[in-house]
Scaffold this motif. Sequence first.
Motif, PDB file in Angstrom:
ATOM      1  N   ASP A  50      55.245  48.414  45.461  1.00 40.18           N
ATOM      2  CA  ASP A  50      53.837  48.385  44.149  1.00 40.18           C
ATOM      3  C   ASP A  50      52.470  49.001  43.961  1.00 40.18           C
ATOM      4  O   ASP A  50      52.012  48.736  45.803  1.00 40.18           O
ATOM      5  CB  ASP A  50      53.429  46.968  43.585  1.00 40.18           C
ATOM      6  N   ILE A  52      48.127  48.952  42.423  1.00 38.85           N
ATOM      7  CA  ILE A  52      47.370  48.397  42.379  1.00 38.85           C
ATOM      8  C   ILE A  52      45.648  49.190  42.287  1.00 38.85           C
ATOM      9  O   ILE A  52      46.053  49.755  43.058  1.00 38.85           O
ATOM     10  CB  ILE A  52      46.602  46.893  42.544  1.00 38.85           C
ATOM     11  N   TYR A 115      56.003  49.899  39.562  1.00 39.92           N
ATOM     12  CA  TYR A 115      54.948  48.738  38.393  1.00 39.92           C
ATOM     13  C   TYR A 115      53.604  49.619  39.424  1.00 39.92           C
ATOM     14  O   TYR A 115      53.061  49.959  40.463  1.00 39.92           O
ATOM     15  CB  TYR A 115      54.596  47.975  39.056  1.00 39.92           C
ATOM     16  N   ASN A 117      49.411  49.133  38.121  1.00 39.79           N
ATOM     17  CA  ASN A 117      48.149  48.256  37.920  1.00 39.79           C
ATOM     18  C   ASN A 117      47.160  48.400  37.173  1.00 39.79           C
ATOM     19  O   ASN A 117      46.190  49.155  38.735  1.00 39.79           O
ATOM     20  CB  ASN A 117      48.039  47.130  37.845  1.00 39.79           C
ATOM     21  N   GLU A 119      42.671  48.482  36.583  1.00 37.29           N
ATOM     22  CA  GLU A 119      41.688  47.769  35.741  1.00 37.29           C
ATOM     23  C   GLU A 119      40.618  48.464  35.628  1.00 37.29           C
ATOM     24  O   GLU A 119      39.577  49.102  36.403  1.00 37.29           O
ATOM     25  CB  GLU A 119      41.325  46.433  36.488  1.00 37.29           C
ATOM     26  N   GLU A 174      43.080  45.709  31.223  1.00 43.81           N
ATOM     27  CA  GLU A 174      43.703  46.178  32.534  1.00 43.81           C
ATOM     28  C   GLU A 174      44.700  47.459  31.448  1.00 43.81           C
ATOM     29  O   GLU A 174      45.332  46.791  30.024  1.00 43.81           O
ATOM     30  CB  GLU A 174      44.925  45.044  32.648  1.00 43.81           C
ATOM     31  N   ASP A 176      48.909  47.715  32.550  1.00 43.83           N
ATOM     32  CA  ASP A 176      50.113  47.383  33.229  1.00 43.83           C
ATOM     33  C   ASP A 176      51.144  48.728  33.270  1.00 43.83           C
ATOM     34  O   ASP A 176      51.501  48.381  31.616  1.00 43.83           O
ATOM     35  CB  ASP A 176      50.657  46.326  32.948  1.00 43.83           C
ATOM     36  N   SER A 178      55.112  49.791  33.696  1.00 44.92           N
ATOM     37  CA  SER A 178      55.877  49.208  34.363  1.00 44.92           C
ATOM     38  C   SER A 178      57.131  50.618  33.822  1.00 44.92           C
ATOM     39  O   SER A 178      57.051  50.796  33.156  1.00 44.92           O
ATOM     40  CB  SER A 178      56.181  48.645  33.966  1.00 44.92           C
TER      41      SER A 178
END
Length: 251
Positions: A50, A52, A115, A117, A119, A174, A176, A178
């Motif tokens: 993952d 971020i 995934y 993410n 921001e 954000e 996201d 996926s």
Amino acid sequence: MEFSLIRLPDVPKIQIIQFMTIGERIKLALSSRRMENYLSLLFKKPADLDYIVKLRGEISYIGIDDNSWKLFMRPLRPGYKKPNYITDDDLEPCMKDLNTFIKYWINCDENMFTYLNIEYKHFNVSKLMKDITVLKGFRSKEAFYLIASNSTEKQLLMTIRLVEYSEEPQTENELDFSIQDANEPHKFMEGGTVPAWTREYRILGRLARKRSLAGKKVTVEEAKELDDLEKELAAEGVRMINGIMTVKEKL
């Protein structure tokens, strides 16, 4: 005496790179596309990690695999240095063009990620989706932007959910990302599932075919196919809303 690192044989070149800090490796990757590709192959990560990306000014960072690894991005304080700290400007060339990133994923045979993410204060959806076949769909009243991979065998779908905090101006919005199997229930990173995107995936295929026909001089047979596609999309309830093809969830 100066020399080009990329021109060295692989064994000494890999040894030199392994002695570098994380920050030095990233700066090296930013020096050229060829070096970026070389480092990507050298330090290729498993497909199920993952990722971020949090852009929050002085506390910005990239996190990998449930925050077990972090690269912080902030201006260095006077008299203070840490090898894995880089500034926002250092990462700028590879951060703001998400449209290129999505196009690369569409045609990529590898599983790049599960995934992602990101921001940031403001995302331009029109710029993000430029020249991409996209369908806006819904699950449990939440909106998702859906993009299909060109790999018909895998039937993979990229879902993008934009989370806006309009009531909290100091809070970053954000995105996201996926990657989902079109025929299996949609899995959220934080847990829970909703129905699969099978219908929407089928609609995306029709939208892609319609787009390819609409951009050229068509034959009589293709004109009939284009008309049939229009009727099928209308029957599915697909409409253009704010410049994005949109379909409601069938309950």
